[in-house]
Design an enzyme around this catalytic site. Structure first.
Site, PDB file in Angstrom:
ATOM      1  N   TRP A   1     -17.827  69.664 -40.273  1.00 46.80           N
ATOM      2  CA  TRP A   1     -18.384  68.301 -40.309  1.00 46.80           C
ATOM      3  C   TRP A   1     -17.163  67.500 -40.501  1.00 46.80           C
ATOM      4  CZ3 TRP A   1     -18.114  65.083 -44.794  1.00 46.80           C
ATOM      5  CH2 TRP A   1     -17.436  65.243 -45.940  1.00 46.80           C
TER       6      TRP A   1
ATOM      7  N   HIS B   1     -25.424  71.543 -40.503  1.00 44.44           N
ATOM      8  CA  HIS B   1     -25.778  71.880 -41.822  1.00 44.44           C
ATOM      9  C   HIS B   1     -25.363  70.802 -42.827  1.00 44.44           C
ATOM     10  CE1 HIS B   1     -26.710  73.595 -45.872  1.00 44.44           C
ATOM     11  NE2 HIS B   1     -25.258  73.808 -45.840  1.00 44.44           N
TER      12      HIS B   1
ATOM     13  N   ARG C   1     -13.547  80.789 -44.696  1.00 44.32           N
ATOM     14  CA  ARG C   1     -14.713  80.110 -44.621  1.00 44.32           C
ATOM     15  C   ARG C   1     -14.912  79.865 -42.959  1.00 44.32           C
ATOM     16  NH1 ARG C   1     -13.671  73.633 -46.065  1.00 44.32           N
ATOM     17  NH2 ARG C   1     -15.758  73.253 -45.364  1.00 44.32           N
TER      18      ARG C   1
ATOM     19  N   SER D   1     -27.246  60.824 -66.922  1.00 44.54           N
ATOM     20  CA  SER D   1     -26.971  59.772 -68.367  1.00 44.54           C
ATOM     21  C   SER D   1     -28.398  59.020 -68.749  1.00 44.54           C
ATOM     22  CB  SER D   1     -25.858  58.856 -67.965  1.00 44.54           C
ATOM     23  OG  SER D   1     -24.900  59.317 -67.566  1.00 44.54           O
TER      24      SER D   1
ATOM     25  N   SER E   1     -26.054  51.824 -41.505  1.00 49.43           N
ATOM     26  CA  SER E   1     -27.058  52.057 -42.692  1.00 49.43           C
ATOM     27  C   SER E   1     -26.584  52.076 -43.936  1.00 49.43           C
ATOM     28  CB  SER E   1     -27.845  53.128 -42.331  1.00 49.43           C
ATOM     29  OG  SER E   1     -28.647  53.560 -43.390  1.00 49.43           O
ATOM     30  N   SER E   2     -25.407  52.947 -44.381  1.00 50.95           N
ATOM     31  CA  SER E   2     -25.100  53.098 -45.539  1.00 50.95           C
ATOM     32  C   SER E   2     -24.384  51.859 -46.207  1.00 50.95           C
ATOM     33  CB  SER E   2     -23.791  54.193 -45.519  1.00 50.95           C
ATOM     34  OG  SER E   2     -24.607  55.269 -45.466  1.00 50.95           O
TER      35      SER E   2
ATOM     36  N   HIS F   1     -12.818  61.889 -49.552  1.00 51.61           N
ATOM     37  CA  HIS F   1     -12.705  62.211 -51.096  1.00 51.61           C
ATOM     38  C   HIS F   1     -13.741  61.014 -51.877  1.00 51.61           C
ATOM     39  CE1 HIS F   1     -11.999  64.600 -54.202  1.00 51.61           C
ATOM     40  NE2 HIS F   1     -12.001  63.634 -54.954  1.00 51.61           N
TER      41      HIS F   1
ATOM     42  N   THR G   1     -13.796  63.070 -65.885  1.00 51.84           N
ATOM     43  CA  THR G   1     -14.728  63.615 -65.739  1.00 51.84           C
ATOM     44  C   THR G   1     -15.180  64.552 -67.200  1.00 51.84           C
ATOM     45  OG1 THR G   1     -14.246  64.067 -63.602  1.00 51.84           O
ATOM     46  CG2 THR G   1     -15.779  65.542 -64.159  1.00 51.84           C
TER      47      THR G   1
ATOM     48  N   HIS H   1      -5.460  66.256 -51.300  1.00 48.03           N
ATOM     49  CA  HIS H   1      -5.527  67.579 -51.810  1.00 48.03           C
ATOM     50  C   HIS H   1      -6.637  68.354 -51.098  1.00 48.03           C
ATOM     51  CE1 HIS H   1      -8.911  65.886 -54.513  1.00 48.03           C
ATOM     52  NE2 HIS H   1      -9.469  66.547 -53.432  1.00 48.03           N
ATOM     53  N   HIS H   2      -7.027  67.816 -50.227  1.00 52.58           N
ATOM     54  CA  HIS H   2      -7.774  68.708 -49.121  1.00 52.58           C
ATOM     55  C   HIS H   2      -7.054  69.083 -47.962  1.00 52.58           C
ATOM     56  CE1 HIS H   2     -11.833  67.087 -50.526  1.00 52.58           C
ATOM     57  NE2 HIS H   2     -11.209  66.020 -50.747  1.00 52.58           N
TER      58      HIS H   2
ATOM     59  N   ASP I   1     -37.471  42.603 -56.586  1.00 55.32           N
ATOM     60  CA  ASP I   1     -37.243  43.618 -55.227  1.00 55.32           C
ATOM     61  C   ASP I   1     -35.804  43.649 -55.108  1.00 55.32           C
ATOM     62  OD1 ASP I   1     -37.363  44.617 -52.615  1.00 55.32           O
ATOM     63  OD2 ASP I   1     -39.355  44.089 -52.526  1.00 55.32           O
TER      64      ASP I   1
ATOM     65  N   LYS J   1     -17.061  62.633 -69.556  1.00 51.00           N
ATOM     66  CA  LYS J   1     -18.280  62.488 -69.281  1.00 51.00           C
ATOM     67  C   LYS J   1     -19.014  63.576 -69.678  1.00 51.00           C
ATOM     68  CE  LYS J   1     -19.244  59.273 -65.471  1.00 51.00           C
ATOM     69  NZ  LYS J   1     -20.329  58.770 -66.231  1.00 51.00           N
TER      70      LYS J   1
ATOM     71  N   GLU K   1     -16.314  59.693 -50.516  1.00 49.83           N
ATOM     72  CA  GLU K   1     -17.555  60.256 -50.157  1.00 49.83           C
ATOM     73  C   GLU K   1     -18.257  61.303 -51.271  1.00 49.83           C
ATOM     74  OE1 GLU K   1     -19.831  59.561 -47.783  1.00 49.83           O
ATOM     75  OE2 GLU K   1     -21.175  61.250 -48.163  1.00 49.83           O
TER      76      GLU K   1
ATOM     77  N   TYR L   1     -17.638  61.541 -54.215  1.00 46.41           N
ATOM     78  CA  TYR L   1     -18.029  60.713 -55.478  1.00 46.41           C
ATOM     79  C   TYR L   1     -19.165  60.057 -54.970  1.00 46.41           C
ATOM     80  CZ  TYR L   1     -13.888  62.907 -57.443  1.00 46.41           C
ATOM     81  OH  TYR L   1     -13.011  63.649 -57.955  1.00 46.41           O
TER      82      TYR L   1
END
Lengths: 533, 298
Positions: free
Chosen positions: A148, A83, A456, A274, A175-176, A259, A334, A308-309, A112, A337, A261, A263
């Site tokens: 994941w 998932h 979790r 925006s 691809s990314s 991390h 943040t 921090h993870h 293009d 924003k 990722e 963002y």
């Protein structure tokens, strides 16, 4: 951004016949047109959204009541793992890439993307990647089930699905990276005359920064999973303590990717919001420069907060202090924003069409996710939050009513430009309100579950957690079913509907180059570059 | 909801009878973190409430402005858009204020963090080793060691379609055969490690959670100041039965702990005698010296 197209639409129409799309299925297989590829990405991500969503419903169905009713615990772990992989790499990222493909050339006045063939290749690689990942579910030993994050040593216990999942990640990563290179090259080289960097629309800006993040971290992730692969098949011990390796090293590498990722998924959403809030406030974005710098600072900070993870892995005190403080710092840009979006609405003239509704829900609910993020930055308290449903609630708040709502907002915002038709506003409003209510019913109680002590990634739980889990599952099914409205509304809009004007929305008039081309946007736009004043 | 009330009441009376009251068993619709029973857990709870209130106050302020804007500046009410695009003073204010708040938060957080990491001066040390899917507790210096696995009643009820009402199982999924036993008011240092994959030893009432990683020995400490049974779970995905390896700690008076320890040692010696004989036989037969070493080490 005052923009004007010096050469009329007629110029774009001149070449229309010779460069029209190929007929039939070949058009979609061989296309190098940024609009076609954007559509492919968006359709692909929508399919993945429903595949990943179905897996989420399997999870929530099992968690509806305490006791094991439906699935084996191992399959449950496969569901949580796949998932997440599908939603992150198959739904959210491709959706924002699809929007980038469609909108960046239109926003900067380019004919293009700069590298159209690579564009096609990067899309079809993604299809290959997810075919592999989904195939891996049917391998002996079941699909990947280590989460994941693919932490070793657990992930090395995966059966035959293991190499498929790793190769899927390699392909999706390639691809990314190609997509990101394409976006950077396009933005750097194909901007219309007069469009300086600080005149670029925010969506283009956020994507430029996102693309740099992608190029910086995807190879790191590729390296990490390659080391997993050699640990599994070629007797290396990068991550095996018994051979002198280090399981925690993997986590550091993973989160150095992971991390940024996060963002990568949220910065384009910032860009979308925006764009939309000023349009429906009929006012310019408040503090444009500050928004650009805030985005860049968030991009920079994303590289120095990764651990921090991992507050519970047993880092030295100094390490914990550093990552606590750097993480808390993220709250500053943040916050800027959020305040700027609010200030954009201040003394505006607001209307509440579906894109605005989704953007406003983003504003409120993403902020809630930001608050729980700030709470988790406090390392000592994170010892309680870590790996509980509190974190599950947090990242779903920033990813679902955050990133996903922003993507929905973007589709509702630009769909009339793509199709030339207005969609069924009434149905879209229904879609919004059902989504907004159920998403909170789904995820808000998970804060309570986490604080009460529910870890979790567990398929069954102690009876004390029964009540909120039931509420959350009801929310999940409500949310999932409400999403069926979305493809219905989109397909209906593609097939027909009231004609959309060139600027579609009253507030979009004079609000960027994409609103100067006809609706629907012709197959080729800006063959002659517009001049931006 | 009446069903749940009844369920909660039932659980309350049942546990009250058992004299040892453990909070988690019956707390339905729980909203918040628990304070716990150690100095650290209370400090963490205090920090949690502090940052929560900071967030609530900011949320009220920011959301009020948003809601006010949405309610007031509507086109349908004839609002005419202003043309301002920035306001340097406002932008500086809303950059500086968050910085100040964050610094104010960081100071007490750092102080608690230092305390958490200070494992010196422990009264006793216990090693917890995570296995798929159980814990092994090893009382260092005491020659006491045993496994702690999910209690049988829970294990039977948690099988797919077991046909057992999980509400009828006491402390469903939060009960083990052999809980960890520690004395009250003693600084206990836990060494946390794992033998196969990464696990995580967590007791919410102690405010502490540490990864159990193969090849690493992590440390944590707690000093429980209330007698009772405290329940937690493995908090790092560790495979199929990750959800079924609870952590249960009985905090008892020193005297009870001493007699428990003595009985554990006695049981161990009784069990070790025949085992040592078997080992000796193996050695003579197979000239296998390592077996003896292992037997002696145990």
């Amino acid at each position: 951004m005052s923009a004007s197209q010096t050469h009329g639409h007629a110029a774009a129409h001149d070449h229309h016949d010779e460069h029209g799309p190929a007929k039939g299925i070949l058009r979609w297989l061989t296309t190098t047109n940024h609009k076609d590829i954007g559509t492919l990405y968006l359709v692909f991500s929508l399919i993945m959204f429903f595949v990943g969503g179905t897996m989420a419903l399997v999870i929530r169905a099992e968690l509806f009541m305490p006791g094991m009713q439906l699935v084996d615990p191992q399959f449950f772990n496969t569901m949580t793992t796949v998932h997440a992989l599908i939603m992150v790499f198959g739904a959210v990222m491709p959706a924002t890439v699809g929007l980038a493909n469609w909108m960046i050339p239109l926003q900067i006045g380019a004919p293009d993307m700069a590298l159209p063939r690579m564009n096609n290749f990067s899309f079809w690689l993604l299809v290959a990647a997810f075919s592999l990942l989904i195939l891996s579910l049917f391998m002996p030993g079941g699909g990947p089930a280590a989460g994941w994050t693919l932490y070793p040593p657990l992930v090395l216990q995966t059966g035959d699905a293991f190499p498929l999942a790793i190769f899927a990640i390699h392909l999706a990563g390639a691809s990314s990276i190609m997509g990101a290179i394409n976006i950077i090259v396009t933005i750097m080289n194909l901007r219309a005359p007069g469009m300086t960097l600080l005149k670029m629309p925010m969506f283009t800006w956020t994507w430029l920064i996102t693309a740099y993040l992608l190029i910086a971290v995807m190879p790191v992730f590729a390296g990490a999973v390659t080391m997993l692969l050699t640990d599994h098949f070629f007797h290396t011990t990068f991550f095996a303590a018994a051979g002198g390796g280090d399981p925690v090293l993997y986590q550091h590498i993973f989160w150095f990717f992971g991390h940024p990722e996060v963002y990568i998924m949220i910065l384009p959403a910032f860009g979308i919001v925006s764009e939309i809030i000023p349009t429906f406030s009929r006012k310019k974005l408040f503090g444009y420069d500050a928004m650009v710098y805030a985005t860049a600072s968030i991009g920079f900070l994303s590289f120095i907060v990764w651990a921090h993870h991992m507050f519970t892995v047993g880092m030295p005190l100094a390490g914990q202090m550093f990552f606590m403080l750097s993480t808390m710092l993220i709250a500053v840009p943040t916050g800027v924003k959020v305040f700027n979006w609010t200030a954009t609405m201040w003394k505006g003239s607001l209307t509440f069409e579906p894109p605005m509704l989704f953007a406003l829900a983003f504003l409120f609910l993403f902020t809630i996710g930001g608050f729980s993020g700030l709470m988790m930055a406090i390392a000592p308290v994170d010892f309680q939050y870590h790996d509980t449903y509190f974190i599950v609630a947090h990242f779903h708040y920033v990813l679902v009513p955050g990133a996903v709502f922003a993507i929905m907002a973007a589709v509702y915002y630009w769909l009339p430009k793509w199709t030339g038709h207005l969609y069924d506003i009434k149905l879209a409003n229904w879609h919004f309100w059902l989504s907004a209510i159920f998403v909170n019913l789904l995820f808000f109680p998970q804060h309570f579950l986490g604080l009460a002590g529910m870890p979790r990634r567990i398929p069954d739980y102690s009876t004390q957690f029964a009540d909120w889990n039931m509420v959350s599952s009801i929310g999940a099914f409500g949310f999932g079913l409400s999403q069926l409205l979305f493809p219905y509304i989109v397909v209906k809009c593609v097939r027909g509907g009231a004609r959309a004007s060139d600027h579609v929305w009253e507030g979009a008039y004079n609000h960027g180059l994409e609103w100067t081309v006809p609706s629907p946007a012709p197959y080729h736009t800006f063959e002659v570059a517009p001049v931006v004043k | 909801m009446p069903m749940n009330m009844k369920r909660a009441l039932g659980a309350i009376s049942a546990t009250a009878l058992a004299a040892l009251w453990s909070v988690p068993a019956a707390a339905a619709w729980t909203l918040n973190l628990r304070e716990g029973v150690t100095e650290l857990s209370r400090e963490i709870y205090g920090l949690h409430m502090l940052i929560l209130w900071v967030c609530v106050v900011i949320a009220v302020a920011v959301f009020s402005v948003m809601i006010y804007s949405i309610a007031t500046f509507r086109k349908s009410k004839g609002a005419v858009p202003a043309t301002f695009e920035h306001n340097t003073r406002a932008e500086i204010i809303w950059t500086v204020i968050p910085v100040v708040i964050l610094v104010a938060m960081a100071v007490p957080a750092a102080r608690t963090l230092v305390k958490i990491e200070d494992t010196r001066g422990a009264d006793m040390t216990i090693k917890a080793t995570g296995y798929q899917w159980k814990w092994q507790y090893n009382y260092i210096d005491e020659d006491v060691s045993y496994f702690s696995t999910l209690a049988q009643a829970s294990n039977e009820a948690r099988q797919v379609n077991a046909g057992i009402d999980v509400h009828s199982v006491d402390n469903y999924l939060l009960e083990v055969d052999n809980p960890l036993v520690v004395p009250v008011n003693k600084k206990v240092r836990m060494l946390v490690t794992a033998a196969d994959v990464i696990h995580n030893w967590w007791v919410p009432d102690f405010g502490m959670k540490k990864d159990a990683i193969p090849g690493y020995i992590n440390e944590l400490w707690f000093r429980a100041d209330k007698v009772g049974t405290y329940r937690g779970q493995c908090a790092e995905l560790c495979g199929r039965d990750h959800g079924f390896m609870p952590v249960v700690v009985r905090v008892v008076e020193q005297a009870e702990y001493d007699s428990w320890l003595a009985s554990q040692k006695a049981a161990r010696q009784a069990a070790a005698a025949p085992a040592a004989q078997t080992a000796a036989v193996t050695t003579t037969n197979a000239l296998e010296t390592t077996t003896v070493l292992v037997a002696n080490a145990e």
